[in-house]
Design a protein around this motif. Structure first.
Motif, short mmCIF file in Angstrom:
data_model
loop_
_atom_site.label_atom_id
_atom_site.label_comp_id
_atom_site.label_asym_id
_atom_site.label_seq_id
_atom_site.Cartn_x
_atom_site.Cartn_y
_atom_site.Cartn_z
N GLY A 1 31.61 40.24 45.14
CA GLY A 1 31.48 39.24 44.10
C GLY A 1 32.75 39.00 43.30
N ILE A 2 33.46 40.08 42.96
CA ILE A 2 34.69 39.93 42.18
C ILE A 2 35.73 39.15 42.97
N GLU A 3 35.91 39.56 44.21
CA GLU A 3 36.93 38.93 45.05
C GLU A 3 36.59 37.47 45.34
N ALA A 4 35.31 37.19 45.56
CA ALA A 4 34.89 35.80 45.81
C ALA A 4 35.04 34.95 44.56
N ALA A 5 34.74 35.52 43.40
CA ALA A 5 34.86 34.77 42.14
C ALA A 5 36.30 34.31 41.92
N LEU A 6 37.24 35.18 42.23
CA LEU A 6 38.65 34.82 42.08
C LEU A 6 39.01 33.61 42.94
N GLU A 7 38.50 33.60 44.17
CA GLU A 7 38.78 32.50 45.09
C GLU A 7 38.06 31.22 44.68
N ILE A 8 36.80 31.35 44.26
CA ILE A 8 36.01 30.18 43.87
C ILE A 8 36.64 29.46 42.69
N ASN A 9 37.11 30.22 41.71
CA ASN A 9 37.73 29.59 40.55
C ASN A 9 39.03 28.87 40.90
N LYS A 10 39.69 29.32 41.95
CA LYS A 10 40.91 28.64 42.39
C LYS A 10 40.62 27.27 42.98
N LEU A 11 39.38 27.06 43.42
CA LEU A 11 39.02 25.77 44.03
C LEU A 11 39.00 24.64 43.00
N GLY A 12 38.86 25.01 41.73
CA GLY A 12 38.85 24.00 40.69
C GLY A 12 37.58 23.17 40.65
N ARG A 13 36.48 23.71 41.17
CA ARG A 13 35.21 22.99 41.16
C ARG A 13 34.48 23.22 39.84
N ARG A 14 33.43 22.46 39.63
CA ARG A 14 32.64 22.57 38.40
C ARG A 14 31.62 23.71 38.49
N THR A 15 31.47 24.30 39.66
CA THR A 15 30.47 25.36 39.87
C THR A 15 30.67 26.52 38.90
N ARG A 16 29.58 26.93 38.27
CA ARG A 16 29.60 28.07 37.36
C ARG A 16 29.08 29.30 38.11
N ILE A 17 29.69 30.45 37.87
CA ILE A 17 29.33 31.67 38.60
C ILE A 17 28.49 32.57 37.71
N LEU A 18 27.29 32.89 38.20
CA LEU A 18 26.39 33.81 37.50
C LEU A 18 26.19 35.03 38.38
N ILE A 19 26.58 36.19 37.89
CA ILE A 19 26.45 37.43 38.65
C ILE A 19 25.07 38.03 38.43
N LEU A 20 24.44 38.42 39.53
CA LEU A 20 23.15 39.11 39.47
C LEU A 20 23.35 40.46 40.16
N SER A 21 23.31 41.53 39.38
CA SER A 21 23.66 42.85 39.93
C SER A 21 22.75 43.94 39.39
N GLN A 22 22.67 45.02 40.14
CA GLN A 22 21.91 46.18 39.66
C GLN A 22 22.79 47.13 38.85
N TYR A 23 24.09 46.85 38.82
CA TYR A 23 25.03 47.76 38.18
C TYR A 23 25.44 47.29 36.78
N GLU A 24 25.59 48.26 35.86
CA GLU A 24 26.08 47.97 34.51
C GLU A 24 27.49 48.52 34.33
N ASP A 25 28.15 48.81 35.43
CA ASP A 25 29.46 49.45 35.42
C ASP A 25 30.48 48.68 34.58
N ARG A 26 31.14 49.39 33.67
CA ARG A 26 32.10 48.76 32.76
C ARG A 26 33.24 48.10 33.51
N GLU A 27 33.73 48.73 34.57
CA GLU A 27 34.84 48.15 35.32
C GLU A 27 34.42 46.83 35.95
N TYR A 28 33.21 46.78 36.51
CA TYR A 28 32.72 45.54 37.10
C TYR A 28 32.65 44.44 36.05
#
Length: 218
Positions: free
Chosen positions: A64-91
């Motif tokens: 998800g992190i790596e894909a988000a970086l690429e998606i934002n580079k596309l310059g589209r209007r799409t908003r990214i909502l993460i759905l995860s089981q982890y609460e990890d601070r680094e994530y």
């Protein structure tokens, strides 16, 4: 009234089906596509131009992190909502820096997920209360002048390579996933190890686990 067009990205088909079923209960939300990994997520944004992409973090290949970086580079209007089981601070920290619009835990009820989708579609930032606490703790620590994180010295591509190598992917597999040459993959790998000050794959994996790039329970 136009519906909010959503793409679901998760490597577990049964979870995608469950989320689709939940969202079908809401007349203003339409699931227009699915993907099983980060590469598929990027392709879905390019092809479908959804309003919101609902994406897991821990997926094989591009996460998800790596894909988000690429998606934002596309310059589209799409908003990214993460759905995860982890609460990890680094994530949480890295995803917010990557420009995601929200972070919701998988244990959230269907109505909460629908409301989160509506909120990010309107331009808001949505954080699960537990995730928000983690983010605030991290923000507090950031103001105390903590040492620079070597992970942040990596380029977006190098962050992608780090995850793939830590997962045990060969240079050819890294090249195939990222659509680059084997020579370029090898060069990125060398740069990653040099910047992180690690000398072998064992040290690299240890760093990736410590920093939340990969998890032992994935």
């Amino acid at each position: 009234m136009s519906k909010i067009r959503v793409v679901i990205v998760d490597d577990h088909a049964i979870l995608r089906e469950g989320i689709r079923a939940l969202l079908q209960l809401h007349a203003d939300i339409e699931v227009v596509g699915e993907a099983a990994d980060g590469r598929g997520a990027i392709a879905a944004v390019e092809q479908l131009d959804p309003d919101v992409i609902l994406m897991d973090i821990a997926m094989p290949g591009l996460g998800g992190i790596e894909a988000a970086l690429e998606i934002n580079k596309l310059g589209r209007r799409t908003r990214i909502l993460i759905l995860s089981q982890y609460e990890d601070r680094e994530y949480v920290r890295r995803l917010l820096k990557a420009g995601v619009a929200g972070y919701v835990l998988k244990k959230s009820a269907g109505s909460e997920l629908a409301n989160a989708i509506r909120a990010v579609n309107r331009g808001g930032l949505v954080l699960d209360p537990e995730v928000a606490r983690t983010a605030m703790q991290d923000a507090g620590q950031a103001t105390t002048g903590a040492a620079v994180d070597p992970y942040e010295a990596l380029t977006d591509r190098e962050k992608q390579v780090l995850k793939l190598v830590a997962e045990g992917r060969s240079n050819k597999e890294v090249a195939d996933v990222l659509g680059i040459s084997v020579k370029t993959a090898m060069s990125h790998r060398e740069h990653v190890m040099e910047k992180l000050g690690v000398h072998n794959r064992t040290e690299l994996v240890r760093f990736a686990i410590k920093k939340g790039v990969i998890r032992m329970d994935e």
